[in-house]
Design a protein around this motif. Structure first.
Motif, PDB file in Angstrom:
ATOM      1  N   CYS A   1       0.840  -1.210   0.000  1.00  0.00           N
ATOM      2  CA  CYS A   1       0.000   0.000   0.000  1.00  0.00           C
ATOM      3  C   CYS A   1       0.867   1.250   0.000  1.00  0.00           C
ATOM      4  CB  CYS A   1      -0.959  -0.006   1.184  1.00  0.00           C
ATOM      5  SG  CYS A   1      -0.195  -0.300   2.781  1.00  0.00           S
ATOM      6  N   ASP A   2       0.281   2.369  -0.437  1.00  0.00           N
ATOM      7  CA  ASP A   2       0.989   3.647  -0.375  1.00  0.00           C
ATOM      8  C   ASP A   2       0.342   4.594   0.636  1.00  0.00           C
ATOM      9  OD1 ASP A   2      -1.270   4.334  -1.815  1.00  0.00           O
ATOM     10  OD2 ASP A   2      -0.200   4.984  -3.619  1.00  0.00           O
ATOM     11  N   VAL A   3      -0.806   4.188   1.161  1.00  0.00           N
ATOM     12  CA  VAL A   3      -1.371   4.857   2.345  1.00  0.00           C
ATOM     13  C   VAL A   3      -0.917   3.987   3.516  1.00  0.00           C
ATOM     14  CG1 VAL A   3      -3.516   5.318   3.606  1.00  0.00           C
ATOM     15  CG2 VAL A   3      -3.364   5.850   1.164  1.00  0.00           C
TER      16      VAL A   3
ATOM     17  N   ASN B   1       9.717   3.003   3.927  1.00  0.00           N
ATOM     18  CA  ASN B   1       9.090   1.855   4.597  1.00  0.00           C
ATOM     19  C   ASN B   1      10.012   1.349   5.708  1.00  0.00           C
ATOM     20  OD1 ASN B   1       7.114  -0.068   5.023  1.00  0.00           O
ATOM     21  ND2 ASN B   1       8.148  -1.580   3.737  1.00  0.00           N
ATOM     22  N   ARG B   2       9.401   0.807   6.756  1.00  0.00           N
ATOM     23  CA  ARG B   2      10.170   0.283   7.896  1.00  0.00           C
ATOM     24  C   ARG B   2       9.229  -0.556   8.747  1.00  0.00           C
ATOM     25  NH1 ARG B   2       8.031   2.983  12.027  1.00  0.00           N
ATOM     26  NH2 ARG B   2       7.274   5.092  11.671  1.00  0.00           N
ATOM     27  N   PRO B   3       9.811  -1.403   9.603  1.00  0.00           N
ATOM     28  CA  PRO B   3       8.931  -2.130  10.526  1.00  0.00           C
ATOM     29  C   PRO B   3       8.257  -1.142  11.469  1.00  0.00           C
ATOM     30  CG  PRO B   3      11.179  -3.020  10.559  1.00  0.00           C
ATOM     31  CD  PRO B   3      11.234  -1.751   9.759  1.00  0.00           C
ATOM     32  N   LEU B   4       7.037  -1.442  11.855  1.00  0.00           N
ATOM     33  CA  LEU B   4       6.346  -0.569  12.823  1.00  0.00           C
ATOM     34  C   LEU B   4       6.840  -0.893  14.231  1.00  0.00           C
ATOM     35  CD1 LEU B   4       2.718  -0.676  11.392  1.00  0.00           C
ATOM     36  CD2 LEU B   4       4.168   1.359  11.567  1.00  0.00           C
TER      37      LEU B   4
ATOM     38  N   GLY C   1       8.810  10.713   3.835  1.00  0.00           N
ATOM     39  CA  GLY C   1       8.311   9.700   2.902  1.00  0.00           C
ATOM     40  C   GLY C   1       6.800   9.796   2.785  1.00  0.00           C
ATOM     41  N   GLY C   2       6.286   9.307   1.662  1.00  0.00           N
ATOM     42  CA  GLY C   2       4.831   9.285   1.496  1.00  0.00           C
ATOM     43  C   GLY C   2       4.286  10.609   0.991  1.00  0.00           C
ATOM     44  N   PHE C   3       2.955  10.726   1.066  1.00  0.00           N
ATOM     45  CA  PHE C   3       2.259  11.853   0.430  1.00  0.00           C
ATOM     46  C   PHE C   3       2.427  13.180   1.180  1.00  0.00           C
ATOM     47  CE2 PHE C   3      -0.412   8.165  -1.016  1.00  0.00           C
ATOM     48  CZ  PHE C   3       0.074   8.184  -2.313  1.00  0.00           C
ATOM     49  N   ALA C   4       3.101  13.149   2.347  1.00  0.00           N
ATOM     50  CA  ALA C   4       3.308  14.372   3.131  1.00  0.00           C
ATOM     51  C   ALA C   4       3.934  15.467   2.276  1.00  0.00           C
ATOM     52  CB  ALA C   4       4.206  14.069   4.326  1.00  0.00           C
ATOM     53  N   PHE C   5       4.748  15.070   1.317  1.00  0.00           N
ATOM     54  CA  PHE C   5       5.461  16.040   0.481  1.00  0.00           C
ATOM     55  C   PHE C   5       4.485  16.982  -0.231  1.00  0.00           C
ATOM     56  CE2 PHE C   5       7.689  17.268  -3.452  1.00  0.00           C
ATOM     57  CZ  PHE C   5       8.805  17.880  -2.879  1.00  0.00           C
ATOM     58  N   LEU C   6       3.339  16.425  -0.624  1.00  0.00           N
ATOM     59  CA  LEU C   6       2.375  17.246  -1.379  1.00  0.00           C
ATOM     60  C   LEU C   6       1.680  18.289  -0.495  1.00  0.00           C
ATOM     61  CD1 LEU C   6       0.735  14.584  -3.737  1.00  0.00           C
ATOM     62  CD2 LEU C   6       2.541  16.230  -4.283  1.00  0.00           C
TER      63      LEU C   6
ATOM     64  N   LYS D   1      -0.604  13.200 -11.397  1.00  0.00           N
ATOM     65  CA  LYS D   1      -0.729  11.755 -11.564  1.00  0.00           C
ATOM     66  C   LYS D   1      -0.440  11.218 -10.172  1.00  0.00           C
ATOM     67  CE  LYS D   1       0.512  10.056 -15.770  1.00  0.00           C
ATOM     68  NZ  LYS D   1       1.406   9.549 -16.799  1.00  0.00           N
ATOM     69  N   ARG D   2      -0.942  10.031  -9.855  1.00  0.00           N
ATOM     70  CA  ARG D   2      -0.702   9.495  -8.520  1.00  0.00           C
ATOM     71  C   ARG D   2       0.797   9.502  -8.229  1.00  0.00           C
ATOM     72  NH1 ARG D   2      -4.203   7.520  -4.374  1.00  0.00           N
ATOM     73  NH2 ARG D   2      -3.126   5.965  -3.149  1.00  0.00           N
ATOM     74  N   LEU D   3       1.180  10.138  -7.154  1.00  0.00           N
ATOM     75  CA  LEU D   3       2.579  10.164  -6.760  1.00  0.00           C
ATOM     76  C   LEU D   3       3.019   8.730  -6.474  1.00  0.00           C
ATOM     77  CD1 LEU D   3       4.709  12.354  -6.160  1.00  0.00           C
ATOM     78  CD2 LEU D   3       3.981  12.279  -3.780  1.00  0.00           C
ATOM     79  N   CYS D   4       4.189   8.336  -6.961  1.00  0.00           N
ATOM     80  CA  CYS D   4       4.657   6.963  -6.711  1.00  0.00           C
ATOM     81  C   CYS D   4       5.583   6.969  -5.501  1.00  0.00           C
ATOM     82  CB  CYS D   4       5.417   6.429  -7.923  1.00  0.00           C
ATOM     83  SG  CYS D   4       4.403   6.394  -9.410  1.00  0.00           S
ATOM     84  N   LEU D   5       5.446   5.945  -4.679  1.00  0.00           N
ATOM     85  CA  LEU D   5       6.326   5.776  -3.526  1.00  0.00           C
ATOM     86  C   LEU D   5       7.158   4.538  -3.781  1.00  0.00           C
ATOM     87  CD1 LEU D   5       3.939   6.465  -0.509  1.00  0.00           C
ATOM     88  CD2 LEU D   5       5.071   8.073  -2.046  1.00  0.00           C
ATOM     89  N   ASP D   6       8.474   4.653  -3.596  1.00  0.00           N
ATOM     90  CA  ASP D   6       9.307   3.519  -3.990  1.00  0.00           C
ATOM     91  C   ASP D   6      10.303   3.124  -2.925  1.00  0.00           C
ATOM     92  OD1 ASP D   6      12.309   4.395  -4.747  1.00  0.00           O
ATOM     93  OD2 ASP D   6      10.957   6.070  -5.176  1.00  0.00           O
ATOM     94  N   THR D   7      10.889   1.964  -3.150  1.00  0.00           N
ATOM     95  CA  THR D   7      12.024   1.513  -2.360  1.00  0.00           C
ATOM     96  C   THR D   7      13.127   1.176  -3.356  1.00  0.00           C
ATOM     97  OG1 THR D   7      10.497   0.634  -0.716  1.00  0.00           O
ATOM     98  CG2 THR D   7      12.763  -0.186  -0.633  1.00  0.00           C
ATOM     99  N   ASP D   8      14.102   2.064  -3.464  1.00  0.00           N
ATOM    100  CA  ASP D   8      15.280   1.860  -4.335  1.00  0.00           C
ATOM    101  C   ASP D   8      14.945   1.749  -5.815  1.00  0.00           C
ATOM    102  OD1 ASP D   8      16.809   1.888  -2.071  1.00  0.00           O
ATOM    103  OD2 ASP D   8      16.825  -0.297  -1.853  1.00  0.00           O
ATOM    104  N   TYR D   9      13.890   2.405  -6.265  1.00  0.00           N
ATOM    105  CA  TYR D   9      13.543   2.329  -7.694  1.00  0.00           C
ATOM    106  C   TYR D   9      14.634   2.957  -8.568  1.00  0.00           C
ATOM    107  CZ  TYR D   9      11.289   3.505 -12.117  1.00  0.00           C
ATOM    108  OH  TYR D   9      11.000   3.655 -13.452  1.00  0.00           O
ATOM    109  N   LEU D  10      14.961   4.210  -8.298  1.00  0.00           N
ATOM    110  CA  LEU D  10      15.894   4.923  -9.182  1.00  0.00           C
ATOM    111  C   LEU D  10      17.285   4.290  -9.119  1.00  0.00           C
ATOM    112  CD1 LEU D  10      14.559   8.444  -8.262  1.00  0.00           C
ATOM    113  CD2 LEU D  10      14.335   7.354 -10.502  1.00  0.00           C
TER     114      LEU D  10
END
Ligand code: FAD
Ligand code: NAP
Length: 544
Positions: free
Chosen positions: A65-67, A227-230, A285-290, A337-346
């Motif tokens: 999920c991204d939420v 992302n991280r363990p809770l 991380g996440g949508f906070a940036f917007l 467009k939906r903001l993408c959240l990634d782990t090491d994509y680039l």
């Protein structure tokens, strides 16, 4: 009139119940629970062989999920939420699917769900006011209420590439991934598409594949998910506050409370304060940036500042400078467009066995026996992954032959774009409800908040009708016309229509270009639908 006669015959032969629900994802599951509470007889039909919807179908590597998990869960039952413990900030697909199965068990939902059964048509019989629903398994059910919980992103789509049938390797769509998983070890893999699904899956596929070629048509804004363990204490705290948090979430535009929107317009922020705000939110991380400043999504000039900040960060994540430039989104504002959240994509593109093919230079010509042909070159592959998205928001609905009064077809009515009142109903289609239908906030929000909002509204409405001995509810043309105009007007005042997005139907050749979701926010929308209900369903016609 032939259709009427046919319907009358069908309803005479069919099983009769109070309500049919189509789909058993988050929406269909909760709807079933609520209608059962009213004492209604309900039948759910689901094409998959179990519950879960999105999380049943999208089993691609890296799907999550991204939420944030603590918000991307049901908020209607204290008992349910206390009985479940999320492990990561963004739960992976298997964990979300396990959660949905846990809820299905807890509420004993499966006994009213017919799995591996696809609804093919739903036709309204004006003579008796019943919907006649037919499935690919030969079921014929008549029901007073027909509720579409078919999902906004459930009609997976592979573009019509010439030659796909001749391809000698295996091909997969992220939205219909094999349950047993796929082992790409030692394989040359082509991934087509760099939206959220591509961006999540590419780094994970790269870990296995011998060679990975990524075909990118539009570069997207992506930022580290973080992302991280809770931590046990945050999970425990969330269990204490979830129901209250959910109430707050409904009062926000996006149905999310893990970050706050900074309301200050960018020109009122000192340069160092602005920089700090952007840095902090990027790291979070996440949508906070917007939410970094008040007008980020309002004007091109303001948006450009965040977009440039994001591009600088993205550029710095890739060592190969030529590739980095190709990965930068330059043709649309950030967030439209939906903001993408990634782990090491680039970072993945610096690996020696990973190549990027920029389709802005040459589009895909065809699929060959051996791979993907583009710019006159054949890129050989043992497997092709289509991360090419969905016929979003209307695809699953219009795949069903839905007919209302006088046999009128929904497909025809929506030929120039979807027309609904509040995203919940459509004139000419009495007692037919859409959960997160076009014209509602849906995909611009935490979907579970929007799903619960709609299910609760529909439940109250059904209760009002049954208790008041009212046979039907139907949106009026006038209310619908006004709502469609309102949704369009709101969207045209935003930056959203500036991108070729699936929100606009732009990813499907021939689909009408209409901005489909409601941009006014979950909070504003919630007040509107509540006011409509409080005014005894103003804008709807109630039939005796
Ligand atoms: P779905 O989960 O799509 O369920 C609809 C069901 O209806 C499906 O199981 C389908 O098989 C069934 N169906 C459709 N047509 C028929 C028919 N004719 N007959 C029988 N059955 C039918 N949203 C967020 O808010 N946060 C996220 O993090 C997020 N991540 C996502 C990740 C992915 C990979 C995708 C694709 C979407 C994501 N979404 C996210 C959106 C997601 O779709 C919703 O959050 C939510 O799961 C939708 O639930 P639903 O029940 O409305 O629809
Ligand atoms: P998508 O965002 O529509 O992305 C599809 C990709 O395929 C785009 O890059 C698109 O390019 C490309 N494409 C489509 N047709 C093509 C063609 N003919 N030739 C070349 N490329 C083509 O689909 P998605 O990635 O599956 O995501 C859909 C939505 O699901 C997301 O926006 C999000 O809401 C949800 N989702 C969420 C998550 C998550 O993080 N939780 C994960 C996956 C999905 P263009 O951009 O040029 O059209």
């Amino acid at each position: 009139m032939a259709a009427q006669g046919e319907n009358a015959r069908a309803s005479a032969q069919s099983e009769q119940i109070d309500a049919v629900i189509v789909g058993a994802g988050f929406a269909g599951m909760y709807m079933l629970h609520r209608l059962r509470e009213l004492g209604l007889s309900v039948q759910v039909f689901e094409a998959g062989d179990s519950v879960g919807g999105t999380w049943y179908w999208n089993r691609y590597p890296g799907a999550r999920c991204d939420v944030e998990s603590l918000e991307y869960q049901y908020g209607f039952s204290d008992e349910i939420q206390r009985g479940w413990t999320w492990s990561e900030r963004y739960a992976a697909q298997p964990e979300i699917l396990r959660y949905q199965n846990y809820v299905a068990d807890k509420l004993d939902l499966r006994r009213d769900i017919r799995f591996e059964t696809r609804v093919t048509s739903a036709k309204y019989n004006e003579r008796n006011g019943l919907w006649v629903v037919e499935t690919d398994k030969g079921d014929l059910v008549s029901a007073r209420f027909c509720i579409m919980a078919t999902g906004c992103l459930s009609a997976a789509r592979i573009p019509d590439f010439d030659g796909l049938d001749d391809f000698e390797g295996e091909h997969y769509h992220t939205g219909g991934w094999p349950h047993e998983g796929v082992d790409f070890s030692g394989q040359r893999v082509a991934v087509i598409g760099t939206g959220s699904s591509g961006i999540q899956s590419i780094p994970v596929i790269a870990e296995q594949a011998k060679q990975l070629t990524v075909f990118q048509r539009t570069a997207n804004f992506t930022l580290p998910a973080g992302n991280r363990p809770l931590r046990p204490e945050e999970v425990e705290r969330s269990k204490e506050t979830l129901l209250e948090d959910r109430r707050h979430a409904r009062e926000t535009p996006g149905g999310i409370i893990c970050f706050e929107y900074n309301r200050t317009p960018v020109e009122e922020m000192a340069p160092d304060a602005l920089q700090k705000e952007l840095e902090t939110r990027w790291k979070q991380g996440g949508f906070a940036f917007l939410g970094a400043y008040g007008d980020l999504m309002a004007t091109q000039e303001a948006n450009q500042i965040a977009a440039e900040f994001a591009r600088t960060k993205m550029r710095a994540s890739v060592k190969n400078k030529d590739v980095a430039e190709k990965l930068l989104p330059v043709d649309h504002p950030i967030g439209v467009k939906r903001l993408c959240l990634d782990t090491d994509y680039l970072e993945t593109f610096d690996k020696p066995h990973v190549d990027l093919v920029d389709l802005r230079e040459n589009s895909i010509e065809r699929i060959s026996r051996k791979g993907v042909v583009c710019g006159g070159k054949e890129y050989e592959a043992d497997a092709i992954v289509f991360a090419t998205g969905f016929d979003a928001m209307t695809g699953a609905l219009l795949a069903i032959d839905i007919r209302g009064r006088n046999g009128a077809e929904l497909r025809e009515k929506w030929a120039a774009g979807p027309r609904t009142y509040l995203g919940l109903g459509s004139a000419g289609f009495p007692n037919l409800f859409f959960i997160t239908g076009p014209g509602s906030p849906s995909v611009l929000s935490n979907m579970i908040v929007s799903i619960e909002q709609h299910v609760d509204w529909i439940t109250d409405c059904v209760k009002r009708l049954t208790e008041g001995n009212i046979r039907s509810i139907e949106a009026t043309r006038e209310a619908e016309d006004e709502w469609v105009a309102h949704v369009n007007e709101l969207a045209s005042g935003t930056l959203y229509p500036q991108a070729n997005s699936w929100y606009m139907g732009a990813n499907i050749p021939g689909k009408p270009r209409v901005f489909m979701p409601y941009t006014g926010g979950v909070n504003v929308y919630g007040k509107k639908i509540d006011a409509v209900a409080a005014a005894d369903y103003e804008g709807f016609q109630l039939g005796a």
